[in-house]
Design an enzyme around this catalytic site. Structure first.
Site, short mmCIF file in Angstrom:
data_model
loop_
_atom_site.label_atom_id
_atom_site.label_comp_id
_atom_site.label_asym_id
_atom_site.label_seq_id
_atom_site.Cartn_x
_atom_site.Cartn_y
_atom_site.Cartn_z
N ASN A 143 0.82 -1.21 0.00
CA ASN A 143 0.00 0.00 0.00
C ASN A 143 0.86 1.27 0.00
O ASN A 143 0.34 2.37 0.18
CB ASN A 143 -0.95 0.00 1.21
CG ASN A 143 -0.19 0.04 2.53
OD1 ASN A 143 1.04 0.02 2.54
ND2 ASN A 143 -0.91 0.12 3.63
N HIS A 145 3.32 1.97 2.18
CA HIS A 145 3.84 2.43 3.47
C HIS A 145 5.35 2.25 3.57
O HIS A 145 5.92 1.37 2.95
CB HIS A 145 3.10 1.78 4.65
CG HIS A 145 3.42 0.34 4.94
ND1 HIS A 145 2.51 -0.53 5.51
CD2 HIS A 145 4.54 -0.42 4.75
CE1 HIS A 145 3.05 -1.72 5.68
NE2 HIS A 145 4.28 -1.67 5.21
N GLU A 150 1.14 4.56 7.15
CA GLU A 150 0.11 4.06 6.24
C GLU A 150 -0.45 5.20 5.38
O GLU A 150 -0.28 6.38 5.72
CB GLU A 150 -1.03 3.44 7.07
CG GLU A 150 -0.59 2.32 8.01
CD GLU A 150 -0.30 1.00 7.30
OE1 GLU A 150 0.21 1.01 6.17
OE2 GLU A 150 -0.57 -0.05 7.90
#
Ligand code: F6R
Length: 253
Positions: A143, A145, A150
């Site tokens: 994602n 990160h 995040e």
């Protein structure tokens, strides 16, 4: 092959083993040039090969860790240091138990600190007192990160408590026996700590990282893809195997 894309150095190696070796060489030269280097370290599957090479180099007498200082990026919240999935455990298993590092010089966020907020400030202060990190090693999540920053993270944060994304919890579940045992929170250095590092080496391997690697390097700088902030850092090297480089290679040539 080495490329440069908008200021970022990109090394593309044939496979995981060669990429791991290159990363280990960079760490080794950092320590050779400055035996008191402050290293920022990551866990996860990606850097395991790099740690294996560093242990081998140490065993051959090629590197000395006695004055090196390390700060780890993250640790699960509320997981004891002896838990087999804690990052404390991981670091001992993959590196610290096999080299001559002084354990007083090892910093890993304490996921069981009583006062988390105060603890995070003390972690930031410790990094700052050493004059910030000389060489930060990073992996990247699917994602986008880095550490456990995040998507939609505030770039200005230092070390902080993170609610992990569903995506991350799912990815981390491969290491736990039961899904319900996977921690939902973690302490992580912030983007601010990472961006204050003097040099950054990010490793990404395998075809499932190829899309996010493209977004990190060639996409817009956005907190939706936290790693994209690295485009604004002056000294970043991205080390990829061929599979992770699949979606950028044509544009680099
Ligand atoms: C680990 C960390 C994470 C990982 C990332 C990739 O300390 O900070 O950002 O680097 O989740 O994990 P792997 O390497 O397991 O794909």
């Amino acid at each position: 092959m080495k490329y440069n894309y908008k200021g970022m150095d990109i090394l593309i190696e044939a496979d995981y083993d060669n990429a791991s070796k290159k990363a280990a060489w960079i760490v080794a030269s950092q320590i050779t040039l400055n035996p008191r280097s402050v290293l920022g370290l990551a866990t996860g599957s990606t850097p395991e090969g790099m740690y294996d090479y560093l242990v081998k180099m140490y065993q051959k007498g090629d590197i000395d860790f006695s004055e090196v200082v390390t700060f780890n990026l993250d640790e699960y919240y509320n997981l004891g240091v002896d838990h087999y999935q804690s990052y404390h455990y991981y670091m001992n298993e993959h590196l610290f138990d096999f080299i001559n590092i002084n354990k007083d010089n090892v910093y890993i966020p304490n996921g069981t600190a009583d006062d988390v907020e105060e603890y995070c400030l003390s972690y930031d202060k410790a990094i700052k007192d050493y004059g910030n990190i000389d060489l930060q090693i990073l992996g990247i999540g699917n994602n986008g990160h880095i550490g456990f920053n995040e998507p939609d993270v505030y770039f200005e944060l230092g070390t902080h408590l993170v609610e992990l994304d569903e995506d991350t919890i799912k990815a981390n579940s491969r290491f736990f026996n039961r899904y319900e045992d996977v921690p939902k929170r973690a302490l992580s250095m912030g983007i601010r700590n990472i961006m204050h590092s003097k040099k950054i080496v990010l490793l990404a391997m395998g075809e499932n990282k190829s899309k996010i690697v493209r977004e990190m390097i060639m996409g817009k700088v956005t907190s939706k893809v936290p790693a994209s902030i690295l485009q604004l850092h002056a000294n970043v090297t991205v080390i990829l195997d061929q599979l992770a480089a699949e979606d950028i290679i044509d544009e680099l040539k």
